[in-house]
Design a protein around this motif. Structure first.
Motif, PDB file in Angstrom:
ATOM      1  N   TRP A  78      45.196  41.465  41.749  1.00  0.00           N
ATOM      2  CA  TRP A  78      44.743  42.804  42.138  1.00  0.00           C
ATOM      3  C   TRP A  78      45.881  43.539  42.822  1.00  0.00           C
ATOM      4  O   TRP A  78      46.911  42.959  43.172  1.00  0.00           O
ATOM      5  CB  TRP A  78      43.501  42.719  43.016  1.00  0.00           C
ATOM      6  CG  TRP A  78      43.714  42.266  44.429  1.00  0.00           C
ATOM      7  CD1 TRP A  78      44.137  41.034  44.849  1.00  0.00           C
ATOM      8  CD2 TRP A  78      43.512  43.044  45.617  1.00  0.00           C
ATOM      9  NE1 TRP A  78      44.195  40.993  46.222  1.00  0.00           N
ATOM     10  CE2 TRP A  78      43.817  42.202  46.714  1.00  0.00           C
ATOM     11  CE3 TRP A  78      43.082  44.352  45.853  1.00  0.00           C
ATOM     12  CZ2 TRP A  78      43.719  42.638  48.037  1.00  0.00           C
ATOM     13  CZ3 TRP A  78      42.981  44.778  47.166  1.00  0.00           C
ATOM     14  CH2 TRP A  78      43.295  43.936  48.245  1.00  0.00           C
TER      15      TRP A  78
ATOM     16  N   LEU B 155      42.072  42.484  37.973  1.00  0.00           N
ATOM     17  CA  LEU B 155      40.675  42.791  38.255  1.00  0.00           C
ATOM     18  C   LEU B 155      40.533  43.832  39.362  1.00  0.00           C
ATOM     19  O   LEU B 155      41.352  43.877  40.286  1.00  0.00           O
ATOM     20  CB  LEU B 155      39.935  41.522  38.684  1.00  0.00           C
ATOM     21  CG  LEU B 155      39.876  40.395  37.637  1.00  0.00           C
ATOM     22  CD1 LEU B 155      39.308  39.133  38.254  1.00  0.00           C
ATOM     23  CD2 LEU B 155      39.048  40.831  36.441  1.00  0.00           C
TER      24      LEU B 155
ATOM     25  N   THR C  83      36.199  45.246  43.427  1.00  0.00           N
ATOM     26  CA  THR C  83      34.739  45.086  43.403  1.00  0.00           C
ATOM     27  C   THR C  83      34.353  43.789  42.692  1.00  0.00           C
ATOM     28  O   THR C  83      33.442  43.073  43.120  1.00  0.00           O
ATOM     29  CB  THR C  83      34.083  46.280  42.712  1.00  0.00           C
ATOM     30  OG1 THR C  83      34.763  46.542  41.470  1.00  0.00           O
ATOM     31  CG2 THR C  83      34.149  47.525  43.577  1.00  0.00           C
ATOM     32  N   THR C  84      35.049  43.470  41.610  1.00  0.00           N
ATOM     33  CA  THR C  84      34.799  42.218  40.898  1.00  0.00           C
ATOM     34  C   THR C  84      35.223  41.024  41.734  1.00  0.00           C
ATOM     35  O   THR C  84      34.517  40.009  41.819  1.00  0.00           O
ATOM     36  CB  THR C  84      35.539  42.206  39.554  1.00  0.00           C
ATOM     37  OG1 THR C  84      35.091  43.295  38.753  1.00  0.00           O
ATOM     38  CG2 THR C  84      35.310  40.896  38.801  1.00  0.00           C
TER      39      THR C  84
ATOM     40  N   ALA D 285      32.686  40.193  44.360  1.00  0.00           N
ATOM     41  CA  ALA D 285      31.515  39.485  43.831  1.00  0.00           C
ATOM     42  C   ALA D 285      31.829  38.024  43.541  1.00  0.00           C
ATOM     43  O   ALA D 285      30.945  37.162  43.631  1.00  0.00           O
ATOM     44  CB  ALA D 285      31.027  40.166  42.565  1.00  0.00           C
ATOM     45  N   GLU D 286      33.103  37.715  43.229  1.00  0.00           N
ATOM     46  CA  GLU D 286      33.486  36.357  42.864  1.00  0.00           C
ATOM     47  C   GLU D 286      33.980  35.523  44.029  1.00  0.00           C
ATOM     48  O   GLU D 286      34.174  34.305  43.899  1.00  0.00           O
ATOM     49  CB  GLU D 286      34.580  36.399  41.793  1.00  0.00           C
ATOM     50  CG  GLU D 286      34.136  36.991  40.454  1.00  0.00           C
ATOM     51  CD  GLU D 286      35.252  37.003  39.432  1.00  0.00           C
ATOM     52  OE1 GLU D 286      36.417  36.701  39.810  1.00  0.00           O
ATOM     53  OE2 GLU D 286      34.977  37.292  38.265  1.00  0.00           O
TER      54      GLU D 286
END
Length: 274
Positions: free
Chosen positions: A24, A262, A265-266, A269-270
């Motif tokens: 990221w 990525l 936000t992804t 979540a992970e």
């Protein structure tokens, strides 16, 4: 050896093992619309990559909202006013220092509400502490204040880490930060600038070496193998050499099969929380 060879070889090892690096991009210190910020956002759009911008709430000027209203851009919170509250002779810190944790958290909460009002759904309540430093007592109160996560610099603590891993050359973090309760930690790991004598481009060969070494640390389990890898930029301090390197780096990473670029936000979540 050509500039990118060491990084390519390390990424090829990830591919050979059937693994991929979640990657990221975070940029700090946004407060107003500038040509540099426009250039950064345009670069992200050109490469079709997500970008997380850490904005300083108390310094925001009206044009910032428009400058960041682009697809793929997520706004994070960069402290409150980016003001040093460290005691005399101590390292710069805004999220801590000589103030009580309760006062710091109240100020941060005010900044969060400012960003929510201005950016709405584009804002994600993740705190990016100025100078990548935060007192443990402040970190411990983030979830109660409404934050989903924290983004600092350097490898995060993980089970089995032993001596805490190695921050490595160029790290601005004093020590790996232990996960605050019920908050995700999604750090940056490669700063394109050096800061000891004022911001300056760290140099292509050094950055590629550090990038490859820090990925190797993950692959071999010396640091958290599941931790996303963060690239850190500071648009206001880039010279042409920094911009040129960033352009080439993004193009290279975007085309390698071992990279999963990525949105934060992804990653949120992970990312597991305690």
């Amino acid at each position: 050896m050509q500039t990118f060879d060491q990084l390519d070889q390390e990424l090829d090892r990830w591919t050979a093992e059937g693994r991929a690096v979640p990657l990221w991009w975070r940029d700090d210190d946004a407060a107003t619309a500038t040509p540099e910020l426009t250039r950064l956002v345009a670069m992200a759009r050109r490469h079709r990559l997500p970008l997380a911008i850490a904005a300083v709430p108390a310094r925001m000027e009206p044009g910032l909202v428009g400058a960041l209203s682009a697809p793929g851009v997520t706004v994070l919170q960069h402290g409150f006013a980016h003001v040093n509250h460290a005691g005399a002779g101590k390292r710069a810190v805004e999220c801590g220092g000589d103030r009580p944790a309760k006062a710091v958290l109240a100020e941060l909460g005010e900044g969060m509400r400012m960003l929510m009002r201005e950016f709405g759904a584009s804002f994600l309540p993740i705190l990016v502490p100025p100078w990548n430093r935060i007192d443990p007592a402040v970190a411990a109160g983030l979830q109660q204040q409404g934050y989903f996560g924290l983004s600092s610099f350097g490898p995060r603590h993980f089970e089995g880490q032993g001596d805490g891993g190695k921050g490595g050359e160029g790290s601005t973090e004093d020590a790996p930060l232990v996960l605050p309760p019920r908050c995700a930690v999604i750090n940056a790991h490669l700063d394109l600038l050096t800061w000891k004598e004022g911001p300056a481009f760290a140099g292509a060969e050094k950055l590629i070496r550090l990038f490859a070494e820090r990925l190797e640390d993950r692959r071999l389990g010396r640091t958290d193998p599941a931790e996303p890898f963060g690239i850190l930029t500071h648009h206001l301090a880039h010279d042409e050499a920094t911009w040129s390197f960033l352009e080439r780096l993004l193009g290279r990473l975007g085309s390698h099969p071992a990279i999963r670029f990525l949105p934060i936000t992804t990653l949120l979540a992970e990312t597991p929380v305690r």
